[in-house]
Design an enzyme around this catalytic site. Structure first.
Site, PDB file in Angstrom:
ATOM      1  N   ARG A   2     -25.099  -0.363   7.073  1.00  0.00           N
ATOM      2  CA  ARG A   2     -24.890  -1.806   7.035  1.00  0.00           C
ATOM      3  C   ARG A   2     -25.436  -2.519   8.273  1.00  0.00           C
ATOM      4  O   ARG A   2     -25.716  -3.700   8.247  1.00  0.00           O
ATOM      5  CB  ARG A   2     -23.388  -2.119   6.942  1.00  0.00           C
ATOM      6  CG  ARG A   2     -22.836  -2.137   5.566  1.00  0.00           C
ATOM      7  CD  ARG A   2     -23.273  -3.378   4.797  1.00  0.00           C
ATOM      8  NE  ARG A   2     -22.957  -3.232   3.378  1.00  0.00           N
ATOM      9  CZ  ARG A   2     -21.773  -3.540   2.855  1.00  0.00           C
ATOM     10  NH1 ARG A   2     -20.823  -4.024   3.621  1.00  0.00           N
ATOM     11  NH2 ARG A   2     -21.561  -3.377   1.577  1.00  0.00           N
ATOM     12  N   LYS A  18       0.849  -1.178   0.000  1.00  0.00           N
ATOM     13  CA  LYS A  18       0.000   0.000   0.000  1.00  0.00           C
ATOM     14  C   LYS A  18       0.894   1.239   0.000  1.00  0.00           C
ATOM     15  O   LYS A  18       1.850   1.315   0.770  1.00  0.00           O
ATOM     16  CB  LYS A  18      -0.917  -0.019   1.227  1.00  0.00           C
ATOM     17  CG  LYS A  18      -2.099   0.939   1.142  1.00  0.00           C
ATOM     18  CD  LYS A  18      -3.177   0.661   2.177  1.00  0.00           C
ATOM     19  CE  LYS A  18      -4.306   1.683   2.029  1.00  0.00           C
ATOM     20  NZ  LYS A  18      -5.426   1.444   2.937  1.00  0.00           N
ATOM     21  N   GLU A  47     -19.392  -4.025  10.056  1.00  0.00           N
ATOM     22  CA  GLU A  47     -20.276  -3.093  10.751  1.00  0.00           C
ATOM     23  C   GLU A  47     -21.377  -3.805  11.524  1.00  0.00           C
ATOM     24  O   GLU A  47     -21.821  -3.334  12.567  1.00  0.00           O
ATOM     25  CB  GLU A  47     -20.891  -2.105   9.757  1.00  0.00           C
ATOM     26  CG  GLU A  47     -19.894  -1.187   9.078  1.00  0.00           C
ATOM     27  CD  GLU A  47     -19.253  -1.793   7.840  1.00  0.00           C
ATOM     28  OE1 GLU A  47     -19.563  -2.959   7.501  1.00  0.00           O
ATOM     29  OE2 GLU A  47     -18.433  -1.113   7.202  1.00  0.00           O
TER      30      GLU A  47
END
Lengths: 577, 577
Positions: free
Chosen positions: B349, B244, B321
């Site tokens: 969610r 990343k 979530e």
């Protein structure tokens, strides 16, 4: 007698006495369900494991979370609720699901699939932080084990670094037979104890134990005793193979049909689900670019025939409501007209996916929402009274509420030509067919079911139950000289702005089988205020509470949305003029 | 130049030319993000794999779904959007996420985690049924791979019996570092290619392939070529290890801080998240029975310090979530006061779990909802304009909207003594502190920020942005002789019934940073109608549409909720009397 039996006494039973107890429990469950209706097959299958749990663990000091709750009857009978068990699923009676307000033996309310592992981890962590010594157990069926929430929970076991026992009650069934890759893996473990599959579970931080016959109470006692030891040092998955419907031959052979059963002698009513199934089959004959998705409920939704006739276009994805929603959106964007049939309360799980995957992309998905409005005996977790509210706030989504089974048919035919998101919501059973001169469905257009040249008031109502009340009031009050118009608000969204604009009556009454907040009444209020239209509005809907189990008529009375309540209101208005 | 490069040309590049192209892309991404803000680290990490995808596959004939969409910049640059790329995240410009309305190369809009595998399966099935020959690819990060929806999708691969390629871009990071059992398993595969872990994936019907360096374009071309062959016979998981922030040293070292970055030179504003973190730390000092949960966002939510100071009571469960919501409910029922900090849009969610696990059980969970209202440059999928609507329909839940960062502090202190479900929603940055004489929070009580003995109109507004507008209008119109009262509706639920009952002004205006349907205005309308209180109401809120990217002020103007719009309305009313 079961009602005189304490949890302490179970611990003193010999193993053969335990077997006798299992028979007694099974008989009581069978008799009660025949009387009251309820979840039969799943509760018959979990008797032995529950008895063994009482033998080995100390409830309520120890805690157990039943996933969904379709397996908790034996637990209720053994935890002080045998005496009242004959009130099962009746208003004010014993719930068919775990309920904290019913007994200190219930520690976590369930109703929707997949929450038990997260709940057990959370409880165990809280007790640990507070220094309370308790064993915490999640009891979950293989059907629920498909749900993504369970995976999320397993994934977080290491993060919480706390010990739980997960009993995976594997009977190869959800409500429909269990499907998918995880089920195949579990079956491989059951059949061959495949080591590599077990190791997957271990990578989540679980020690695996298997029980070949989870309906053998002695085997279960031994396994749970060992599991109780093991869980002092880490989390354990106890995988038990059981027979759904165990001990009742018909149920063993027909586990889907005997999953949920009505009381013996219940009148047979025409169900909306039958119309759904028939009409979707009819549509699929002419439209090959059409697919249907269900989340483990195809039989109850009326889709059995569709799945047989069009197997290549019918998909049961298991208890995975979110996945089903995204799949529908994607298939729609790929050029298919897709139908997602589901119960109102279960659709809540797919809320985010309805917003982003279906509606933000304006995908041609039709939601066929069964058990909308009050669903009755299953209580708080199964009432379908929020859907109008949580759907109406979503842009691009049209919401239809058929007035009767015939109109469901019309809406489904309409859906075939409609290339945007559409929700059609309806209750389980159809009781009447309304006379109607206006059977053509047009987006956002309502119809008058009763109209006077000059009326005292207009009732705007959505759906069969509300319209039955509206028509009855109109008829009753006609005898007292009042002229009440009745409008079938067949679309809750978009509203029929033109009809509202042209309303001549000073009084408007709205009726719906939904909570008030965000529902039909609320939408109409907002529209009338935006149009700056002077009139008196009164909204009848369910108030802002979780609604317990009870019959539809009972609950309408209790919550002030009955014929009498509304008639009295209008009478009052009329007389005080 | 990138803008003159067609996808066909990429296929003719030599491998060294491909490397040059990667450098170009990386530079463009870096420069553009510095200018416009955006997702930097994730987009730097996916450059080589994207170039290799164009080399091997034929877009837009073949289709790719980017999970979340934080990795699609290189894809956009290579699919005809290089010329306009400098408009990234600006009103009317290129979106930071895949958007079907932007290019035929984008086949599925994303923004929330975990949808890509379901979407790819659905698309592949639709194409197969329609006889279209296309390869369908899901491109997903290891962070999203934690989400339960992905598991549901993998579980249904066999049911759909269709072939997809899943590229798992594994950089060990969500926005925060990736956590949990699945991540450990993936890491084991990456490091040791552990056979038993791979076989798990095979039980879902996937053929596993691994790429050691996913930032090596040549290695990626070879792997994708092989994967393309394999996927003709079954679904493939291509697991690629990437870095990343690749190629930008600071980002490689600080992948969390450079996940999403603001444009260079952006003014530093006090953020609500800072107050959240500070105040929760303060509360945790005195209350040991308190826990905080986050779903992979602890830094952006201001909780870094809390996680450092109280590691045993702070839990990051990854992008899960729903799990987070159930864990909070269970910990609350187990005796802890729990705080669930999350962005408004992501909380969608957990809708079902907020209803059943938290609110139906009346659990002492406080939701700290950041990025509420218009969130700006991230567009449709990230606007927090639905939360007041989908939360207000839930029984037992109180909803607080602080007027400024100071009032957030007050609400958090209030929450410590409040033992029921509570939601506190606020935007990212705090711009002002209001003068207030009434700093004590009392459930369902509002405060006047400006009150006249006799006023022409009352503005009722919730939250800082709306109150800034209200106060400005009150001041501007005072110069024209109008007396406008301003009420801080610090609780959207319950409403301040007493204040509403006692309102003396004929005109009421509501302002909120939310859609109208189901929001503050709608709730006030319903209450006033129920109280039968005669007054003129005008509601200002976002209309029923998905709101695209843009600056807050721009969007307020465009959607008619700006100071000017509301001031003009009131002026009109005043002048026409």
């Amino acid at each position: 007698m079961l009602k005189d039996l304490s949890p302490e006494q179970v611990k003193k039973y010999t193993k053969s006495e335990l077997n006798v107890l299992c028979d007694k429990l099974r008989l009581t469950i069978y008799d009660t369900v025949m009387q009251c209706g309820g979840h039969l097959a799943s509760n018959l299958g979990s008797v032995e494991s529950t008895v063994a749990l009482f033998y080995v663990f100390d409830f309520p000091q120890d805690k157990i979370v039943f996933d969904v709750g379709h397996q908790c009857y034996a637990y209720k009978l053994l935890s002080g609720r045998a005496e009242n068990f004959s009130t099962l699923r009746q208003a004010g009676g014993i719930s068919g699901f775990p309920k904290r307000n019913e007994s200190e033996y219930d520690c976590y309310d369930t109703g929707h699939a997949g929450t038990s592992v997260s709940a057990a981890i959370g409880l165990a962590k809280a007790y640990a932080l507070k220094g309370e010594k308790r064993n915490v157990i999640a009891y979950i069926g293989d059907g629920s084990f498909n749900n993504g929430l369970v995976y999320e929970a397993l994934n977080s076991l290491k993060i919480f670094n706390t010990n739980v026992l997960i009993i995976l009650n594997d009977n190869d069934m959800s409500i429909s037979p269990t499907v998918g890759g995880m089920h195949d893996m579990l079956t491989q473990i059951k059949d061959k104890q495949k080591a590599e599959n077990i190791r997957l579970l271990e990578s989540f931080g679980l020690t695996y134990m298997g029980v070949k016959n989870g309906n053998d109470v002695e085997e279960m006692v031994d396994a749970l005793t060992e599991a109780k030891q093991l869980m002092q040092n880490g989390s354990v998955l106890l995988h038990i193979a059981t027979k759904k419907g165990k001990g009742y031959e018909f149920s063993e052979e027909h586990p889907t049909n005997t999953h949920g059963v009505p009381p013996v002698g219940s009148p047979k009513e025409k169900e909306y689900s039958e119309i759904l199934g028939e009409t979707l089959c009819e549509l699929a004959e002419t439209n090959t670019d059409m697919a249907v998705v269900s989340a483990a409920m195809k039989e109850a939704l009326g889709l059995e025939e569709f799945f047989k006739k069009f197997p290549e276009r019918a998909f049961d994805v298991g208890i995975c409501e979110e996945n089903a929603s995204v799949l529908c959106a994607a298939m729609a964007l790929g050029g298919l007209k897709t139908y997602y049939a589901i119960y109102s309360t279960f659709l809540q799980r797919a809320f985010d996916e309805i917003i982003h995957d279906v509606c933000a992309q304006d995908a041609a998905v039709t939601f066929c929402i069964d058990r909308a409005g009050i669903s009755g005996a299953d209580g708080e977790t199964h009432q379908g009274v929020f859907d109008l509210s949580y759907l109406s706030l979503i842009p691009n989504l049209a919401i239809a509420v058929p007035k009767d089974t015939e109109e469901l048919k019309s809406f489904l035919r309409f859906s075939a030509t409609y290339s945007h998101p559409l929700a059609i919501r309806y209750p389980r059973s159809g009781k009447v067919l309304f006379d109607s001169n206006d059977t053509k469905i047009e987006l956002g257009k309502w119809e008058y079911l009763r109209q006077h040249p000059i009326a005292n008031a207009t009732i705007i109502a959505a759906g069969e139950r509300s319209l039955i009340i509206a028509m009855k009031i109109s008829q009753n009050l006609a005898e007292k000289g009042m002229k009440i118009d009745v409008v079938n608000a067949r679309f809750v969204k978009p509203l029929d702005i033109e009809l509202l604009q042209n309303l001549q009556t000073e009084h408007i009454v709205t009726i719906e089988d939904n909570v008030f907040l965000g529902g039909l009444g609320s939408l109409i209020n907002g529209q009338l205020i935006a149009m700056n239209k002077p009139c008196k509005i009164k909204n009848f809907a369910y108030r802002d509470e979780f609604i317990p189990q009870g019959k539809v008529g009972q609950l309408q009375c209790e919550y002030g949305v009955s014929c009498t309540d509304i008639e009295n209101y209008l009478l009052n208005v009329y007389e005080s003029r």
